[in-house]
Design an enzyme around this catalytic site. Structure first.
Site, PDB file in Angstrom:
ATOM      1  N   ASP A 116      -9.991 -87.941   9.020  1.00  0.00           N
ATOM      2  CA  ASP A 116     -11.527 -87.427   8.926  1.00  0.00           C
ATOM      3  C   ASP A 116     -12.217 -88.205   9.401  1.00  0.00           C
ATOM      4  O   ASP A 116     -13.462 -88.661   8.927  1.00  0.00           O
ATOM      5  CB  ASP A 116     -11.537 -86.664   7.591  1.00  0.00           C
ATOM      6  CG  ASP A 116     -10.884 -85.431   7.330  1.00  0.00           C
ATOM      7  OD1 ASP A 116     -11.120 -84.482   7.608  1.00  0.00           O
ATOM      8  OD2 ASP A 116      -9.701 -85.746   6.674  1.00  0.00           O
ATOM      9  N   HIS A 118     -14.314 -88.222  11.893  1.00  0.00           N
ATOM     10  CA  HIS A 118     -15.449 -87.375  12.265  1.00  0.00           C
ATOM     11  C   HIS A 118     -16.647 -88.342  13.252  1.00  0.00           C
ATOM     12  O   HIS A 118     -17.739 -88.230  12.902  1.00  0.00           O
ATOM     13  CB  HIS A 118     -16.234 -86.901  11.313  1.00  0.00           C
ATOM     14  CG  HIS A 118     -15.243 -85.748  10.436  1.00  0.00           C
ATOM     15  ND1 HIS A 118     -15.294 -84.578  11.274  1.00  0.00           N
ATOM     16  CD2 HIS A 118     -14.613 -85.655   9.337  1.00  0.00           C
ATOM     17  CE1 HIS A 118     -14.527 -83.650  10.451  1.00  0.00           C
ATOM     18  NE2 HIS A 118     -14.243 -84.385   9.541  1.00  0.00           N
ATOM     19  N   ASP A 159      -8.953 -84.569  12.746  1.00  0.00           N
ATOM     20  CA  ASP A 159     -10.402 -84.470  12.518  1.00  0.00           C
ATOM     21  C   ASP A 159     -10.945 -85.753  13.223  1.00  0.00           C
ATOM     22  O   ASP A 159     -11.775 -86.396  12.458  1.00  0.00           O
ATOM     23  CB  ASP A 159     -10.752 -84.053  11.182  1.00  0.00           C
ATOM     24  CG  ASP A 159     -10.846 -82.614  10.999  1.00  0.00           C
ATOM     25  OD1 ASP A 159     -10.486 -81.940  11.910  1.00  0.00           O
ATOM     26  OD2 ASP A 159     -11.413 -82.087  10.032  1.00  0.00           O
ATOM     27  N   ASN A 191      -8.442 -79.259  12.489  1.00  0.00           N
ATOM     28  CA  ASN A 191      -9.118 -78.105  12.803  1.00  0.00           C
ATOM     29  C   ASN A 191     -10.480 -78.411  13.578  1.00  0.00           C
ATOM     30  O   ASN A 191     -10.959 -77.771  14.491  1.00  0.00           O
ATOM     31  CB  ASN A 191      -9.712 -77.207  11.617  1.00  0.00           C
ATOM     32  CG  ASN A 191     -10.406 -78.033  10.667  1.00  0.00           C
ATOM     33  OD1 ASN A 191     -10.072 -78.952   9.737  1.00  0.00           O
ATOM     34  ND2 ASN A 191     -11.655 -77.896  10.394  1.00  0.00           N
ATOM     35  N   HIS A 192     -11.144 -79.454  13.421  1.00  0.00           N
ATOM     36  CA  HIS A 192     -12.143 -79.897  14.385  1.00  0.00           C
ATOM     37  C   HIS A 192     -11.975 -80.380  15.729  1.00  0.00           C
ATOM     38  O   HIS A 192     -13.049 -80.430  16.365  1.00  0.00           O
ATOM     39  CB  HIS A 192     -13.091 -80.954  13.404  1.00  0.00           C
ATOM     40  CG  HIS A 192     -13.904 -80.414  12.385  1.00  0.00           C
ATOM     41  ND1 HIS A 192     -14.926 -79.687  12.592  1.00  0.00           N
ATOM     42  CD2 HIS A 192     -13.847 -80.499  11.066  1.00  0.00           C
ATOM     43  CE1 HIS A 192     -15.342 -79.224  11.455  1.00  0.00           C
ATOM     44  NE2 HIS A 192     -14.625 -79.804  10.537  1.00  0.00           N
ATOM     45  N   HIS A 288      -3.024 -82.235   8.502  1.00  0.00           N
ATOM     46  CA  HIS A 288      -4.482 -81.859   8.210  1.00  0.00           C
ATOM     47  C   HIS A 288      -4.626 -80.346   7.369  1.00  0.00           C
ATOM     48  O   HIS A 288      -4.789 -79.521   8.148  1.00  0.00           O
ATOM     49  CB  HIS A 288      -5.137 -81.729   9.653  1.00  0.00           C
ATOM     50  CG  HIS A 288      -6.587 -81.922   9.294  1.00  0.00           C
ATOM     51  ND1 HIS A 288      -7.291 -82.894   9.058  1.00  0.00           N
ATOM     52  CD2 HIS A 288      -7.586 -80.852   9.187  1.00  0.00           C
ATOM     53  CE1 HIS A 288      -8.584 -82.848   8.991  1.00  0.00           C
ATOM     54  NE2 HIS A 288      -8.825 -81.323   9.153  1.00  0.00           N
ATOM     55  N   HIS A 321      -8.341 -83.603   5.663  1.00  0.00           N
ATOM     56  CA  HIS A 321      -8.802 -82.148   5.767  1.00  0.00           C
ATOM     57  C   HIS A 321      -9.787 -82.154   4.336  1.00  0.00           C
ATOM     58  O   HIS A 321     -10.954 -81.838   4.544  1.00  0.00           O
ATOM     59  CB  HIS A 321      -7.780 -81.052   5.398  1.00  0.00           C
ATOM     60  CG  HIS A 321      -8.614 -79.805   5.719  1.00  0.00           C
ATOM     61  ND1 HIS A 321      -9.534 -79.508   6.647  1.00  0.00           N
ATOM     62  CD2 HIS A 321      -8.321 -78.396   4.981  1.00  0.00           C
ATOM     63  CE1 HIS A 321      -9.879 -78.083   6.496  1.00  0.00           C
ATOM     64  NE2 HIS A 321      -8.956 -77.564   5.483  1.00  0.00           N
ATOM     65  N   ARG A 448     -21.381 -77.687  -0.806  1.00  0.00           N
ATOM     66  CA  ARG A 448     -20.247 -76.721  -1.071  1.00  0.00           C
ATOM     67  C   ARG A 448     -20.040 -76.200  -2.383  1.00  0.00           C
ATOM     68  O   ARG A 448     -19.062 -75.575  -2.534  1.00  0.00           O
ATOM     69  CB  ARG A 448     -19.024 -77.317  -0.280  1.00  0.00           C
ATOM     70  CG  ARG A 448     -19.123 -77.710   1.148  1.00  0.00           C
ATOM     71  CD  ARG A 448     -17.834 -78.266   1.601  1.00  0.00           C
ATOM     72  NE  ARG A 448     -18.017 -78.712   3.024  1.00  0.00           N
ATOM     73  CZ  ARG A 448     -17.022 -78.648   4.018  1.00  0.00           C
ATOM     74  NH1 ARG A 448     -15.720 -78.121   3.568  1.00  0.00           N
ATOM     75  NH2 ARG A 448     -17.177 -78.886   5.299  1.00  0.00           N
ATOM     76  N   ARG A 479     -23.720 -80.753   7.705  1.00  0.00           N
ATOM     77  CA  ARG A 479     -22.757 -81.885   7.667  1.00  0.00           C
ATOM     78  C   ARG A 479     -23.338 -83.180   7.271  1.00  0.00           C
ATOM     79  O   ARG A 479     -22.680 -84.392   6.777  1.00  0.00           O
ATOM     80  CB  ARG A 479     -22.343 -82.168   9.247  1.00  0.00           C
ATOM     81  CG  ARG A 479     -21.757 -80.893   9.691  1.00  0.00           C
ATOM     82  CD  ARG A 479     -20.440 -80.373   8.959  1.00  0.00           C
ATOM     83  NE  ARG A 479     -19.294 -81.189   9.265  1.00  0.00           N
ATOM     84  CZ  ARG A 479     -18.043 -80.832   8.723  1.00  0.00           C
ATOM     85  NH1 ARG A 479     -17.959 -79.370   8.000  1.00  0.00           N
ATOM     86  NH2 ARG A 479     -17.081 -81.575   8.844  1.00  0.00           N
TER      87      ARG A 479
END
Length: 619
Positions: A116, A118, A159, A191-192, A288, A321, A448, A479
């Site tokens: 992740d 990112h 990710d 997924n990203h 992930h 993830h 969340r 985010r």
């Protein structure tokens, strides 16, 4: 005829020697002395007709062997020679399967891992993480491992994309180039990776000097990515397979994944692991899928714990993830208050170790193993902080930041590579667009699970732009937080990096109640968890009641206008699809630009005015 076969055989044996050194034969420890088998001309013809590698088992090496047709003299010499060498090599491999690592020998393997990322190729404003410091750390560990006679393997749990504007606006090119310099050997597809069109993903795959792995993503009935890769690490064969959450179909924009199939990761692993065990000593899953404490995944797809319990034969899961440090207090009990630099005990399920290194390159996970006579033993594990800092109050009351552990210097070569990308981003993103008197909360662990002032702020910005009655926003679209003080365009893009557009849809009161019934069931902790503005309600056991729009009780017969982003409107995160309704309108306004304009028009912003209070009560 005999002279012709001699000619074919000489060239064919030359091709065989080349093939014997190839990736395929290295995976099987093939002997080179296949002359006896190949000396039978007619037997060879029959073998050529029979041999055909199964394309499901070997997707990157599909070899369709053409049958030799009688005594035809029309076949080209090089085609026949290649056929001969392939047949001989594969026949030898089939006769002598992989026998395993050397008996009574101890192999040392260190697995390094991140997940992740990112877009965090550059350190943050406090000097935390960043690829330059990560390279210094990884290089030091590799040298230490090699000096002690061991092998290392650097993996990522997916990710790479989405999160920091400097990266997002450059399609994560600096991040993949940084990963190449770091020497990553494989990564799971996250997924990203589907946040942008498939053409961008193709560019990233071409740029990466390591395989992006996923066994359960299919395109036109065939795997879109390599399912696995086998590494020969000093004589120890290590198979790494990739798996991606099947939730990607609802987490990514439908336009990007509509033609793809995300099959069950657990089912794919069950099919693949036995094959990998026949060709490798160690099987690692780079995933992930997420780590859910004791397998409690709620409405989300199964994660690493559930897979390890269901699929025997996995030695290690390098995950991502859920973006949490997987450090256990006890069996099936996650340490929710893990402190950087403290000892970390990985999870273990059904004989498989499960690790995850939080997010953003904040840590490099280090797992030191020994392998001997079939036993794969974890000797030591650590999450190594990459310049993470804590707040410390001085005697004068002032707050300073100090490292949890020793400072890691930044690698100069990595800085040279990444600095031009950072300069481009900074020039475009440093413009001030607003001011807030207090923090606007968008932290992942908070937004969340409950309504926040930033969620309300974004919703109101969307309402003002569209004149809708109320707003709904999936919390996965938020985010980051916005700190008190001046707000730059970069701050806005960190909050909303996806470039989603603002939409509206008209719903009757009855249709709205049906929609809210789905929203109310979205699991806290997931990106689907809803943020609201302009609406009040009570939720008890997933049942919605006492709904008010702009302070007035909902009328089942009345029409209402809802604003939401195009991702959610298209059915993203598992919400009902409304983009096909006649009343649906995609305004084309980008969400970050809408928020930017609202901030500019309403600054200085009083954060207290956006507190959600008791608008939505959950019982």
């Amino acid at each position: 005829m005999l002279e012709e076969w001699r000619l074919y055989w000489a060239a064919g044996w030359s091709n065989l020697l080349v093939l014997a050194r190839s990736e395929y034969t290295r995976n099987f420890k093939c002997p080179y002395n296949f002359l006896g088998f190949a000396s039978y001309g007619y037997g060879l013809k029959a073998a050529v007709r029979a041999v055909q590698i199964d394309e499901h088992d070997h997707p990157r090496r599909i070899l369709r062997i053409q049958a030799l047709k009688g005594n035809s003299m029309n076949l080209k010499l090089n085609r026949l020679c290649l056929s001969l060498s392939v047949v001989v090599a594969l026949a030898g491999c089939a006769l002598v399967p992989y026998q395993g690592a050397e008996k009574d020998k101890t192999y040392r393997l260190t697995v390094l891992h991140t997940n992740d990322h990112h877009g965090r190729y550059w350190k943050n404003s406090d000097g935390e993480y960043g690829m330059a410091a990560r390279k210094t750390l990884v290089d030091e560990i590799r040298r230490e491992v090699a000096a002690n006679g061991g092998q290392s393997l650097l993996l990522d749990g997916g990710d790479v994309n989405t999160g920091v504007p400097e990266s997002d606006m450059q399609d994560a090119v600096p991040d993949f180039k940084g990963m190449n310099m770091l020497g990553y050997q494989a990564m799971a597809v996250g997924n990203h990776e589907f946040d942008k069109p498939l053409s961008v993903l193709k560019m990233q795959r071409d740029l990466a000097q390591f395989p992006m792995l996923s066994a359960n993503i299919y395109q036109n009935g065939r795997r879109m990515f390599d399912s696995h890769k086998v590494f020969d690490l000093g004589g120890l064969k290590v198979a790494v397979m990739g798996l991606t959450t099947e939730d990607t179909r609802k987490l990514a924009h439908p336009d990007n994944v509509g033609q793809l199939e995300f099959r069950g990761a657990v089912a794919e692993a069950k099919k693949l692991v036995p094959e990998l065990r026949s060709k490798a000593d160690v099987v690692i899953a780079a995933t992930h899928m997420g780590h859910y404490e004791d397998g409690r995944h709620g409405t989300q797809a199964e994660g690493d714990v559930e897979m390890a319990r269901a699929v025997p034969g996995i030695d290690l899961v390098v995950g991502g993830h859920t973006q949490n440090p997987v450090c256990m207090k006890a069996e099936n009990v996650l340490d929710q208050a893990y402190v950087p630099g403290a000892p970390c005990q990985p999870d273990r399920q059904n004989g498989a170790w499960i690790v995850q290194a939080h997010e953003w390159g904040k840590y490099v996970g280090r797992a030191d193993f020994e392998y001997r006579n079939g036993e794969f033993k974890l000797v030591k594990y650590a999450l190594i902080p990459v310049n993470l800092k804590k707040q410390v109050k001085a005697a004068d009351g002032k707050t300073t930041f100090v490292n949890y552990t020793s400072e890691i210097a930044e690698n100069k070569d990595m800085l040279t590579l990444l600095t031009p990308f950072q300069q481009v981003g900074q020039e475009k993103l440093g413009v001030q667009v607003g001011f807030t008197e207090a923090r606007l909360e968008g932290g992942r662990d908070i937004v969340r699970s409950k309504l926040t002032n930033l969620g309300v702020l974004i919703g109101r910005a969307m309402m003002e732009k569209t004149k809708a009655d109320f707003a709904l926003l999936n919390s996965g679209g938020v985010r980051d937080s916005i700190a008190a003080g001046k707000v730059t365009y970069k701050d806005v893009l960190k909050v909303q990096p996806f470039g989603n557009t603002v939409c509206t849809v008209g719903l009757s009161g009855k249709e709205l109640m049906d929609y809210l019934a789905v929203a109310a069931k979205m699991t806290p902790g997931s990106g689907a968890f809803p943020q609201f503005a302009g609406i009040e309600m009570e939720i008890a056991g997933g049942v919605v009641s006492n709904v008010k729009i702009r302070g007035v009780a909902l009328d089942p017969a009345k029409a209402y206008s809802m604003t939401l982003n195009n991702f959610t409107a298209a059915g993203g995160d598992g919400y009902p699809r409304v983009s096909d309704k006649p009343s649906f309108v995609n305004t084309g306004f980008v969400d970050a630009d809408v928020l930017r304009a609202y901030l500019a028009a309403n600054s200085p912003l009083k954060a207290a005015e956006y507190e959600p209070g008791t608008a939505v009560v959950r019982r």
